[in-house]
Structure formats: C-alpha cells, structure tokens
Design a protein around this motif. Sequence first.
Motif, PDB file in Angstrom:
ATOM      1  N   ILE A   1      -7.650  -1.348   2.496  1.00 36.93           N
ATOM      2  CA  ILE A   1      -6.636  -1.777   3.431  1.00 36.93           C
ATOM      3  C   ILE A   1      -7.546  -2.503   5.090  1.00 36.93           C
ATOM      4  CG2 ILE A   1      -8.004   0.703   4.276  1.00 36.93           C
ATOM      5  CD1 ILE A   1      -3.977  -0.652   4.594  1.00 36.93           C
ATOM      6  N   ILE A   2      -7.937  -2.515   4.761  1.00 38.26           N
ATOM      7  CA  ILE A   2      -9.485  -3.461   5.486  1.00 38.26           C
ATOM      8  C   ILE A   2      -9.549  -4.419   5.744  1.00 38.26           C
ATOM      9  CG2 ILE A   2     -11.572  -4.138   6.482  1.00 38.26           C
ATOM     10  CD1 ILE A   2     -12.402  -1.124   5.109  1.00 38.26           C
ATOM     11  N   GLY A   3      -8.498  -5.120   4.344  1.00 45.62           N
ATOM     12  CA  GLY A   3      -8.466  -6.641   4.551  1.00 45.62           C
ATOM     13  C   GLY A   3      -7.190  -6.659   5.389  1.00 45.62           C
ATOM     14  N   PRO A   4      -6.018  -6.272   5.385  1.00 38.94           N
ATOM     15  CA  PRO A   4      -4.629  -6.718   5.493  1.00 38.94           C
ATOM     16  C   PRO A   4      -4.696  -6.022   7.210  1.00 38.94           C
ATOM     17  CG  PRO A   4      -4.648  -5.794   3.240  1.00 38.94           C
ATOM     18  CD  PRO A   4      -5.627  -5.258   3.743  1.00 38.94           C
ATOM     19  N   LEU A   5      -5.325  -5.090   7.870  1.00 38.96           N
ATOM     20  CA  LEU A   5      -5.796  -4.315   9.198  1.00 38.96           C
ATOM     21  C   LEU A   5      -6.385  -5.646   9.516  1.00 38.96           C
ATOM     22  CD1 LEU A   5      -7.036  -0.949   8.614  1.00 38.96           C
ATOM     23  CD2 LEU A   5      -4.462  -1.747   9.641  1.00 38.96           C
ATOM     24  N   PHE A   6      -6.734  -6.256   8.835  1.00 38.54           N
ATOM     25  CA  PHE A   6      -8.168  -7.516  10.018  1.00 38.54           C
ATOM     26  C   PHE A   6      -7.461  -8.519  10.110  1.00 38.54           C
ATOM     27  CE2 PHE A   6     -12.934  -6.999   8.166  1.00 38.54           C
ATOM     28  CZ  PHE A   6     -13.332  -6.112   9.226  1.00 38.54           C
ATOM     29  N   GLY A   7      -6.611  -9.187   9.262  1.00 36.54           N
ATOM     30  CA  GLY A   7      -5.043 -10.014   8.906  1.00 36.54           C
ATOM     31  C   GLY A   7      -4.145 -10.008  10.049  1.00 36.54           C
ATOM     32  N   ILE A   8      -3.560  -8.338  10.350  1.00 31.27           N
ATOM     33  CA  ILE A   8      -2.925  -7.710  11.730  1.00 31.27           C
ATOM     34  C   ILE A   8      -3.280  -7.979  12.687  1.00 31.27           C
ATOM     35  CG2 ILE A   8      -1.247  -5.591  12.008  1.00 31.27           C
ATOM     36  CD1 ILE A   8      -1.406  -4.945   8.788  1.00 31.27           C
ATOM     37  N   GLY A   9      -4.802  -7.171  12.965  1.00 27.60           N
ATOM     38  CA  GLY A   9      -5.234  -7.078  13.769  1.00 27.60           C
ATOM     39  C   GLY A   9      -5.576  -8.694  14.838  1.00 27.60           C
ATOM     40  N   ALA A  10      -5.937  -9.733  13.437  1.00 27.08           N
ATOM     41  CA  ALA A  10      -6.065 -11.080  14.407  1.00 27.08           C
ATOM     42  C   ALA A  10      -5.049 -11.508  14.791  1.00 27.08           C
ATOM     43  CB  ALA A  10      -7.068 -11.625  12.853  1.00 27.08           C
ATOM     44  N   LEU A  11      -3.817 -10.916  14.296  1.00 28.83           N
ATOM     45  CA  LEU A  11      -2.877 -12.080  15.102  1.00 28.83           C
ATOM     46  C   LEU A  11      -2.476 -11.608  15.842  1.00 28.83           C
ATOM     47  CD1 LEU A  11      -0.287 -12.005  10.918  1.00 28.83           C
ATOM     48  CD2 LEU A  11      -1.161 -13.524  12.384  1.00 28.83           C
ATOM     49  N   LEU A  12      -2.178 -10.358  15.736  1.00 25.22           N
ATOM     50  CA  LEU A  12      -1.693  -9.481  16.845  1.00 25.22           C
ATOM     51  C   LEU A  12      -2.662  -9.695  18.242  1.00 25.22           C
ATOM     52  CD1 LEU A  12      -0.523  -7.241  18.725  1.00 25.22           C
ATOM     53  CD2 LEU A  12      -2.095  -5.549  17.845  1.00 25.22           C
ATOM     54  N   GLY A  13      -4.278 -10.018  17.989  1.00 24.34           N
ATOM     55  CA  GLY A  13      -4.900 -10.682  19.146  1.00 24.34           C
ATOM     56  C   GLY A  13      -4.484 -11.468  19.721  1.00 24.34           C
ATOM     57  N   ALA A  14      -4.549 -12.717  19.344  1.00 24.96           N
ATOM     58  CA  ALA A  14      -3.912 -13.945  18.532  1.00 24.96           C
ATOM     59  C   ALA A  14      -2.568 -13.890  20.034  1.00 24.96           C
ATOM     60  CB  ALA A  14      -3.671 -15.008  17.806  1.00 24.96           C
ATOM     61  N   ILE A  15      -1.371 -12.677  19.126  1.00 21.83           N
ATOM     62  CA  ILE A  15      -0.351 -13.358  20.637  1.00 21.83           C
ATOM     63  C   ILE A  15      -0.848 -12.497  21.673  1.00 21.83           C
ATOM     64  CG2 ILE A  15       1.724 -11.846  20.451  1.00 21.83           C
ATOM     65  CD1 ILE A  15       2.153 -11.726  17.440  1.00 21.83           C
ATOM     66  N   LEU A  16      -1.482 -11.713  22.687  1.00 21.00           N
ATOM     67  CA  LEU A  16      -1.860 -10.873  23.177  1.00 21.00           C
ATOM     68  C   LEU A  16      -2.861 -12.337  23.858  1.00 21.00           C
ATOM     69  CD1 LEU A  16      -2.604  -7.528  22.645  1.00 21.00           C
ATOM     70  CD2 LEU A  16      -0.752  -8.326  23.267  1.00 21.00           C
TER      71      LEU A  16
ATOM     72  N   LEU B   1       0.898  -0.928  -0.315  1.00 23.64           N
ATOM     73  CA  LEU B   1      -0.226  -0.193  -0.027  1.00 23.64           C
ATOM     74  C   LEU B   1       0.330   1.363  -0.037  1.00 23.64           C
ATOM     75  CD1 LEU B   1      -3.005  -0.731   2.573  1.00 23.64           C
ATOM     76  CD2 LEU B   1      -2.933  -0.780  -0.025  1.00 23.64           C
ATOM     77  N   GLY B   2       1.816   1.278   0.684  1.00 22.36           N
ATOM     78  CA  GLY B   2       2.678   2.209   0.329  1.00 22.36           C
ATOM     79  C   GLY B   2       3.220   2.817  -1.178  1.00 22.36           C
ATOM     80  N   LEU B   3       3.566   1.820  -1.710  1.00 26.99           N
ATOM     81  CA  LEU B   3       4.702   2.004  -2.880  1.00 26.99           C
ATOM     82  C   LEU B   3       3.587   2.155  -3.985  1.00 26.99           C
ATOM     83  CD1 LEU B   3       7.311  -0.662  -2.053  1.00 26.99           C
ATOM     84  CD2 LEU B   3       7.344   2.255  -1.917  1.00 26.99           C
TER      85      LEU B   3
END
Length: 569
Positions: free
Chosen positions: A342-357, A334-336
């Motif tokens: 952006i919503i799909g990747p944010l869901f993936g990042i958020g899901a991983l962060l939630g599982a880690i925590l 997205l930056g390049l």
Amino acid sequence: MQNRIKNIYTRCQMYLRTELQDKLSQAKLSLQLCMLSLLFALIASGVIILFRLLLLWLNNYTQTSELDFTEIVDDWRVLLPILGALLIWLVARMGSKRYKRMGIAYVLHRVKLHYGKVPLQSAPGQFFQALFALATNFSVGREGPAIHLGAVSASVMAEKFNLPDNSVRIMCSGGIAAGIAATFNAPLAGVFFVFEVILREYKLHYFFPIMISAICGAVSSQLVFGNIHEYEQIGVIRIPLSQYPILAITGIIIGCVAALFNYSLLKVTAKGQNWPLIYRLLLAGIATTLVGVFLPEALGSGDLAIERAISEHPGLLFLIALFIGKIIATIAALGLGIPGGIIGPLFGIGALLGAILAIISAALFPSIAPYIGLYTIIGMTAMMGVCLGAPLAALIALLELTNNASMILPAMFVSIPAFLIAHQGFNSKSLLYKQLEIMGLDYKVSPVKQGLMKTGVRALMDRRLVIVKDNEELLLEVLKRAEGRSVLVRDNLGDIQMLQLELQAADDASTLTRHPIQGLPDTATLNEVYQILSRERRGEVYIYQDNQNNVIGVISWAVLQKEINSGQV
C-alpha cells in the motif's frame, strides 16, 4: 578411532547448540543474536534482490516510456491488468489451499500471535502473484511482497536452526527490515517501520539485530542497483515560517482525504471478501484497464503519478483527474485482493494531493509557487503516516528517499493536524489492523502474555531434576535423596509424572503423591508455560529437547509467578 572422533564432534555440536539456545532464550542483547540476524538478513536480501531483478526484466516488455494508452488503445499492453488478474488466479489455484493469505496484514498477524513464523508454503504464491501484479501495472506497491518474503526467509531459517521462539520473532522482524531496506535503499525507514507498525514496542535487544538486518538489506541493494535515492530529483526548498499557517490547513485537508480513502478501501475490502476469487480479480483488472486507457499515469506503484506531480508545469485539472484515477485504481486493486503493498500507491496519491493543494495555494498566495516540490513530499509523508498509523516511519522513509533534511520540520508540522483530524475527527485507524479485523485474524495480545513471549523456557527452567522409572519401592528413597531436585516418574506408557511428598496435618505422616504434568519443547516461551499452568494456577511443566524422552528441565507455577511479579516480563 573414527567413532571416537564422531562422538567428540557430536558432543561439541550439542554443547554449542545448547549454549546458543541458552543465550537466545534470554530477553537480552547478545553477539550470537546479532550474527544470526546478519546471516538471515543476507538470505532475505538475496530473495528481494532476485524479485526486483525479475520485475525489472519483465518491465522491459510490459512497461515502456513510449507507451501512451490514450493514443495506442489497440496495443496489447492495454489489457495487461486483465491478463495479470488471470495469471494471479492461476497461481492461486496451483498453490497450497492452506496458505492463501499474504501481504503486510498477514505478516503482522503472524508476528503478533505466532512469533513471526510465516509458512514457507505461502512464499511462492506471494512471489509470483506480486510479480505479476506489479508487472501488469496494478496500483500496488513493492513493499508488500518485500515484507512477506523477507519475513518468510528469516523465520524459516530460524526454525531450521531450531532457535527459541522468542528469537524467531526477532529474526522475522529483521527479515522485514532487510526487505524494506533492499527495496527502497532506506535502512532507517525499515527499522522504524518494524518498530512502529509491526512490533509497536522498542526493546534494546530487538534494536541492534533489526538494525543490522536493515544495513545488510541496504548494502545489498546498493551493490546491485547503486546508491540511488528514488525521489532525490524532487526539489525541496526551505519554506519560511510565515507560510506555516497554510501548511496547517494543508494538514487538515490531507487528514480528511486520508480518512475518506481508508473508509473507501476498507468498505470495498469487506464487500468483496465473500466473492469468488476469480470475480474479484477480474473486476480489479477491468477497473484498472479502464483507468489506464484514459490515465496511464495512474497505474503502477506510484512512480508515474509522482513524476507528473513534480513536472514543470502540471495542469490543475489534469492533476485532479489523475488523483481521482489513482485512488480508484488503488482501491480496485487492493480492495479486491490483488497482492501487493500500500505504501507505493499512498506515495503517489499523497504526491498528487500535495501538488494540487500547492497549485491552489499558489493561486491565492503567489509566494508559495517555488515550494511545490516540498508540498509534494509533505503530501506523501502525511498520507502514508495517517493511513498506516505510522507518522514517524513515513517521515524517516521520505527523508531517506529524498536525501534531503529540509522537509523534516514542515512535514512534521503537517502530519500532526492530518493525523489528529483523521484519527480523532473521523475515528480512522491503521489500515493494516482494520484489514486484519475484516480478514478475521486476531492480533491483540495482553501485556502479560506479550512480556512472557519475549523469554524462552531455557532461561527460567530448573535443570536440577531426577527421572526414575515407576517403581514404588524405590520412589520414596529417591525422593529423600533428591536434595531439592525435582523428581519425575516415567510410567510404563512413557508419560511423565511429578513426584511429591505431602505432609498430612492430621497425623503428621508423609504421603507420597504424584500427578501428571505436560511437556513443552525447549524452543517454547514462558507464554506457553503460562497458558498451561494458569488454568489451575499451580503445577509444573517439563521441558524436553528434540523429543519427549530427553527431559532437560522443569518450570513450576511458583517460579513463573515470581518472574511475572518481578516486572521483568
């Protein structure tokens, strides 16, 4: 006889068109507005369904469950992101040079300042570039092209129907809602996304047409793909109130991560803004390929990352590596300048962060172990809400995608500290508006102009007018007999002038004066009238239909000022 029938048909057509435009020019709810939004939403939904079907067909060749980049590094699909970057560049080269911009931020700019009129020439580039980006495993979301294509479809149809500009914005907003609903089978999320992110205001005469459009999009999706809730498989269990303090800490951590993600993405976007397009795309393709070789689950819109996050026994170190890889792949894409959402990747990042925590918390507090699925959903909700500045739209989206209301209260509880720490502590703002600033696109509209843009000129114009030819002998007589009607003079060059009778204080004599006035089409709004008359804070504009020879009304500064002061705009 044939000519008479043709004349009757033409008159009926003109009458219906005039009645329709008069209704739509008002900032009020009407049946006509709702019916048109349904028609345009059907077209927008059809475009999005076609896009999804083509993407599914391409995925049969480019994405398979058996493919493991870590074991089959010589498979040609390893190089898909680089191939995708080249295809995106070729489409950009073949497309119109005037319409390079696309995506959610660009649509937001068009809605704010141009009544949602998105150029049709931008649609083919968005369609094929986003199709190639998603099919070749870039970390972008499907909602980006859905929003752009939905907006284009609805706004172009609205212009074809020659609708007033104030209603074009409503049709465009409805097309966006239909696009989101047709993509995710989430009609309510589409409605709230439009109001919270795109329009940022709630009006009753907006709500029903946009809601009808979202319903149309969701029904279209269900007819083709079935009534599927994408994240229904995530087990969400009610969490006891005793664990809410841990949720608050989770919210603070998510807020910090979201602020860091926003900062990093915007930095890369600003840095690469002046680079040649081919260099940016190839760099994004190479970075995505390198991430995919070691962490194939980090690629794509986010579904693979979510599957790993909710798997039965995910390893903590693997999830952390996948989390970092997903962030790198998303920022690179997205930056390049890779087209997509952006919503799909944010869901993936958020899901991983939630599982880690959740896993870390479970090591300290074993009673949390059964609630990893809930933490995953909470992470997805908070990341989207904070990064886009749309906590309510994020909450509604995950409610519909999981089809489970158990996540509402804990997700709200986490989103508040996450939002506050990011926006107040780190001064992090919505990604979309920051992207607009980097792109040099304006989006700020004063409250007065914003109110004036909601009403068409036909709703306020004075239809009592007389148009005469430039003949000095007849002008005074015509003016005396006008009886309160506006008198316009058309000179030999075809220009329009306003005729007035001014009383001279010195000798009580009347002087016939005239001054040129500008014209506006009957599809314009009161904002265009304000832009012309506010320079001198006096005068008039004439309103014409189809061409400047067909003058149908006049709006004066006094009438416009009265409308502004009434508080109706």
